[in-house]
Design a protein around this motif. Structure first.
Motif, PDB file in Angstrom:
ATOM      1  N   ALA A  58      -1.247   6.922   3.114  1.00  0.00           N
ATOM      2  CA  ALA A  58      -2.515   7.108   2.404  1.00  0.00           C
ATOM      3  C   ALA A  58      -3.608   7.490   3.389  1.00  0.00           C
ATOM      4  O   ALA A  58      -3.626   7.052   4.548  1.00  0.00           O
ATOM      5  CB  ALA A  58      -2.900   5.829   1.671  1.00  0.00           C
TER       6      ALA A  58
ATOM      7  N   SER B 295      -9.433   6.187   0.824  1.00  0.00           N
ATOM      8  CA  SER B 295      -8.943   6.874  -0.376  1.00  0.00           C
ATOM      9  C   SER B 295      -8.468   5.945  -1.490  1.00  0.00           C
ATOM     10  O   SER B 295      -8.236   6.411  -2.611  1.00  0.00           O
ATOM     11  CB  SER B 295      -7.778   7.799   0.008  1.00  0.00           C
ATOM     12  OG  SER B 295      -6.650   7.049   0.442  1.00  0.00           O
ATOM     13  N   LEU B 296      -8.338   4.649  -1.204  1.00  0.00           N
ATOM     14  CA  LEU B 296      -7.666   3.777  -2.175  1.00  0.00           C
ATOM     15  C   LEU B 296      -8.563   2.655  -2.695  1.00  0.00           C
ATOM     16  O   LEU B 296      -9.258   1.992  -1.922  1.00  0.00           O
ATOM     17  CB  LEU B 296      -6.432   3.137  -1.536  1.00  0.00           C
ATOM     18  CG  LEU B 296      -5.348   4.078  -1.002  1.00  0.00           C
ATOM     19  CD1 LEU B 296      -4.226   3.273  -0.384  1.00  0.00           C
ATOM     20  CD2 LEU B 296      -4.813   4.980  -2.106  1.00  0.00           C
TER      21      LEU B 296
ATOM     22  N   LYS C 133       0.851  -1.195   0.000  1.00  0.00           N
ATOM     23  CA  LYS C 133       0.000   0.000   0.000  1.00  0.00           C
ATOM     24  C   LYS C 133       0.884   1.241   0.000  1.00  0.00           C
ATOM     25  O   LYS C 133       2.009   1.220   0.526  1.00  0.00           O
ATOM     26  CB  LYS C 133      -0.940   0.007   1.203  1.00  0.00           C
ATOM     27  CG  LYS C 133      -0.254   0.060   2.567  1.00  0.00           C
ATOM     28  CD  LYS C 133      -1.288   0.083   3.675  1.00  0.00           C
ATOM     29  CE  LYS C 133      -0.632   0.148   5.058  1.00  0.00           C
ATOM     30  NZ  LYS C 133      -1.647   0.228   6.130  1.00  0.00           N
TER      31      LYS C 133
ATOM     32  N   ALA D  93       0.417  -1.103  -5.630  1.00  0.00           N
ATOM     33  CA  ALA D  93       0.573  -0.056  -4.628  1.00  0.00           C
ATOM     34  C   ALA D  93       1.246   1.180  -5.220  1.00  0.00           C
ATOM     35  O   ALA D  93       0.893   2.312  -4.883  1.00  0.00           O
ATOM     36  CB  ALA D  93       1.383  -0.587  -3.443  1.00  0.00           C
TER      37      ALA D  93
ATOM     38  N   GLU E  18      -7.864   2.269   4.579  1.00  0.00           N
ATOM     39  CA  GLU E  18      -7.623   3.091   3.387  1.00  0.00           C
ATOM     40  C   GLU E  18      -8.527   2.733   2.211  1.00  0.00           C
ATOM     41  O   GLU E  18      -8.548   3.459   1.207  1.00  0.00           O
ATOM     42  CB  GLU E  18      -6.159   2.970   2.935  1.00  0.00           C
ATOM     43  CG  GLU E  18      -5.141   3.407   3.953  1.00  0.00           C
ATOM     44  CD  GLU E  18      -4.677   2.273   4.856  1.00  0.00           C
ATOM     45  OE1 GLU E  18      -3.666   2.438   5.555  1.00  0.00           O
ATOM     46  OE2 GLU E  18      -5.334   1.196   4.847  1.00  0.00           O
ATOM     47  N   TRP E  19      -9.249   1.606   2.288  1.00  0.00           N
ATOM     48  CA  TRP E  19     -10.092   1.201   1.158  1.00  0.00           C
ATOM     49  C   TRP E  19     -11.148   2.267   0.877  1.00  0.00           C
ATOM     50  O   TRP E  19     -11.767   2.799   1.808  1.00  0.00           O
ATOM     51  CB  TRP E  19     -10.762  -0.147   1.442  1.00  0.00           C
ATOM     52  CG  TRP E  19     -11.610  -0.633   0.300  1.00  0.00           C
ATOM     53  CD1 TRP E  19     -11.243  -0.752  -1.008  1.00  0.00           C
ATOM     54  CD2 TRP E  19     -12.973  -1.056   0.365  1.00  0.00           C
ATOM     55  NE1 TRP E  19     -12.274  -1.229  -1.773  1.00  0.00           N
ATOM     56  CE2 TRP E  19     -13.357  -1.415  -0.957  1.00  0.00           C
ATOM     57  CE3 TRP E  19     -13.908  -1.154   1.389  1.00  0.00           C
ATOM     58  CZ2 TRP E  19     -14.643  -1.883  -1.262  1.00  0.00           C
ATOM     59  CZ3 TRP E  19     -15.176  -1.625   1.090  1.00  0.00           C
ATOM     60  CH2 TRP E  19     -15.541  -1.980  -0.225  1.00  0.00           C
ATOM     61  N   ASP E  20     -11.390   2.538  -0.405  1.00  0.00           N
ATOM     62  CA  ASP E  20     -12.319   3.613  -0.765  1.00  0.00           C
ATOM     63  C   ASP E  20     -13.791   3.250  -0.599  1.00  0.00           C
ATOM     64  O   ASP E  20     -14.678   4.078  -0.830  1.00  0.00           O
ATOM     65  CB  ASP E  20     -12.049   4.105  -2.195  1.00  0.00           C
ATOM     66  CG  ASP E  20     -12.338   3.046  -3.266  1.00  0.00           C
ATOM     67  OD1 ASP E  20     -12.894   1.979  -2.937  1.00  0.00           O
ATOM     68  OD2 ASP E  20     -11.993   3.288  -4.442  1.00  0.00           O
TER      69      ASP E  20
ATOM     70  N   GLY F 250      -1.156   3.528  -6.683  1.00  0.00           N
ATOM     71  CA  GLY F 250      -2.174   4.116  -5.834  1.00  0.00           C
ATOM     72  C   GLY F 250      -3.283   3.189  -5.387  1.00  0.00           C
ATOM     73  O   GLY F 250      -4.418   3.627  -5.186  1.00  0.00           O
ATOM     74  N   MET F 251      -2.964   1.899  -5.198  1.00  0.00           N
ATOM     75  CA  MET F 251      -3.990   0.936  -4.797  1.00  0.00           C
ATOM     76  C   MET F 251      -3.547   0.133  -3.584  1.00  0.00           C
ATOM     77  O   MET F 251      -2.343  -0.041  -3.340  1.00  0.00           O
ATOM     78  CB  MET F 251      -4.300  -0.020  -5.949  1.00  0.00           C
ATOM     79  CG  MET F 251      -5.014   0.615  -7.116  1.00  0.00           C
ATOM     80  SD  MET F 251      -5.305  -0.560  -8.489  1.00  0.00           S
ATOM     81  CE  MET F 251      -3.833  -0.270  -9.474  1.00  0.00           C
ATOM     82  N   LEU F 252      -4.519  -0.368  -2.837  1.00  0.00           N
ATOM     83  CA  LEU F 252      -4.263  -1.466  -1.913  1.00  0.00           C
ATOM     84  C   LEU F 252      -4.092  -2.700  -2.779  1.00  0.00           C
ATOM     85  O   LEU F 252      -5.003  -3.073  -3.525  1.00  0.00           O
ATOM     86  CB  LEU F 252      -5.433  -1.655  -0.953  1.00  0.00           C
ATOM     87  CG  LEU F 252      -5.731  -0.490  -0.005  1.00  0.00           C
ATOM     88  CD1 LEU F 252      -7.082  -0.705   0.669  1.00  0.00           C
ATOM     89  CD2 LEU F 252      -4.619  -0.329   1.019  1.00  0.00           C
TER      90      LEU F 252
END
Length: 441
Positions: A198, A202-203, A194, A226, A292-294, A229-231
């Motif tokens: 962050a 947001s991710l 990740k 990552a 952090e998951w969107d 910009g992702m988990l």
């Protein structure tokens, strides 16, 4: 000049002449290429239309004649009747046109062999109304209930996760070796990455899943997601420890996991893919539990066995919003029941009478990626190779045609079972586009 010196000079000249002669021969050696293509670049036809396989031999880049060509056409089932086969000699017209047709949706392939001095074998494929390929047998009436029960069993197991930091080169990424408790006989085991610092919610999340075989999870994939910009989590297919010496995985592949593909196939409760698919749900549980998951984006990406897993994840878990499935395996186990080839891993045996084993056929329906595709609402991208004998194109299209979301397919008429760089790029570009679209919602 002394006789001995003269002899040495003559020998030197002879050696030089021989070297130059051989060099000239090497430069002038003829180059041959056997070509087999269809008369349409996309190799797509409607049922009842005539497709033409065009066969030629190029000598030094130019069509040439006089070669004996052995060929056969089939529908990927060895020994299939009623298709052209034989041997011909390329005559004054150096391109042989071989007309074929099909009155049902599916694919034909043409296999061509030429002997010396060419010594090559090439294959081309043609699709006939592949968008009309349907289920080879109905989805079991209790399919949804069975998997609801399996997920309920999974939910009874607390999601205990062990994270161990691991080193990698991207200073902007945190990475971990992760094991998460799961049902089905093995934990989820992977690498998780990740972006550092962050913000909460947001991710998007991406799950990378593996093709057939026995190996460690990929730290590189976890970091790639990552870094964008992702988990990002990459899991191995069997819940194995990561980062072990190659011999560790080889011993398992030659021993305990040698026959995993067909293990337990007599029952939906014991078939190996049941546990593999439950690990997909638990991996998504882990990703979506991260602060952090969107809250809205989950992507699953894989090729071959990983492509089949991506389809299964999309059908099992409505949190999945995007499926990237390359030449997917685990599709159309019941294909032979409908008179077409079944996909990898040929989970259902075919008897001497050409009929599938009824016990295996019944169990296989509950782990058929085609049936999960009927439940998947996520957007998707799929690749298919028209000469893929491992995951035949008809089995891939059987799944693709059931997908309900926005979808696209990359057709490769001359590709076998592969995930070349251009497809991997197209997949990740599609992933990033999906992330961008999700961010607007």
């Amino acid at each position: 000049m002394p006789p001995r010196t003269l002899r040495k000079l003559l020998l030197t000249c002879l050696h030089l002449a021989l070297f130059l002669s051989l060099s000239a021969f090497a430069v002038a050696a003829d180059k041959y290429e056997l070509k087999v293509v269809t008369d349409r670049p996309d190799a797509l036809y409607k049922t009842g239309e005539t497709a033409k396989f065009l066969i030629s031999v190029l000598k030094n880049g130019e069509p040439d004649s006089g070669y004996s060509v052995e060929y056969f056409v089939d529908d990927f089932i060895s020994g299939a009747a009623d298709f052209p086969k034989g041997r011909l000699t390329l005559g004054k017209k150096p391109i042989l046109s071989l007309p074929v047709t099909s009155d049902k949706p599916g694919f034909l392939r043409c296999v061509v062999k030429v002997g010396a001095p060419v010594n090559q074998t090439k294959i081309a494929g043609a699709g006939f109304s592949p968008q009309e390929i349907q289920l080879s047998q109905p989805v079991p009436a209790d399919f949804d209930q069975f998997w609801a029960d399996q997920k309920q069993q999974l939910a009874q197991i607390p999601m205990e996760a062990k994270l161990t930091p691991v080193k990698q080169k991207d200073a902007e990424v945190e990475a971990f070796d992760v094991q998460v408790d799961c049902a089905g006989g093995a934990p989820v085991s992977g690498y998780f990455g990740k972006p550092k610092d962050a913000k909460a919610k947001s991710l998007p999340a991406i799950l990378w899943v593996h093709g057939a075989g026995v190996r460690s999870s990929s730290l590189a994939n976890a970091v790639k997601g990552a870094s964008n910009g992702m988990l990002s989590m990459d899991i191995n297919a069997h819940g194995l420890p990561n980062g072990k010496p190659n011999q560790f995985y080889k011993d398992l592949a030659d021993g305990k996991l040698k026959g995993y593909r067909q293990e337990g196939r007599e029952s939906r409760e014991t078939v190996y893919f049941r546990g593999m698919f439950l690990r997909l749900v638990r991996a998504i549980d882990f990703l979506t539990s991260q602060p952090e998951w969107d809250g809205k984006t989950v992507i699953v990406i894989g090729h071959s066995q990983g492509g089949g897993q991506a389809l299964a994840a999309g059908g099992l878990d409505d949190r999945v919003t995007f499926i990237a499935t390359g030449v997917p395996a685990i599709c159309d186990h019941s294909g032979r029941a409908a008179g077409r080839i079944n996909g990898w891993p040929k989970l259902v045996e075919t008897g001497a009478d050409g009929k599938p084993d009824p016990t295996q056929l019944e169990a296989a329906a509950y782990v058929d990626a085609v049936n999960f595709a009927t439940r998947a609402k996520a957007d998707a991208i799929m690749s298919v190779g028209f000469i893929d004998a491992v995951c035949p194109p008809s089995s891939c299209y059987a799944a693709y045609n059931q997908l309900k979301g926005n979808k696209q397919i990359i057709n490769k008429p001359l590709m076998g079972h592969a995930a070349p760089a251009d497809i991997q790029k197209a997949f990740f570009d599609a992933v990033l586009e999906h992330v961008e679209e999700q961010a607007k919602k």
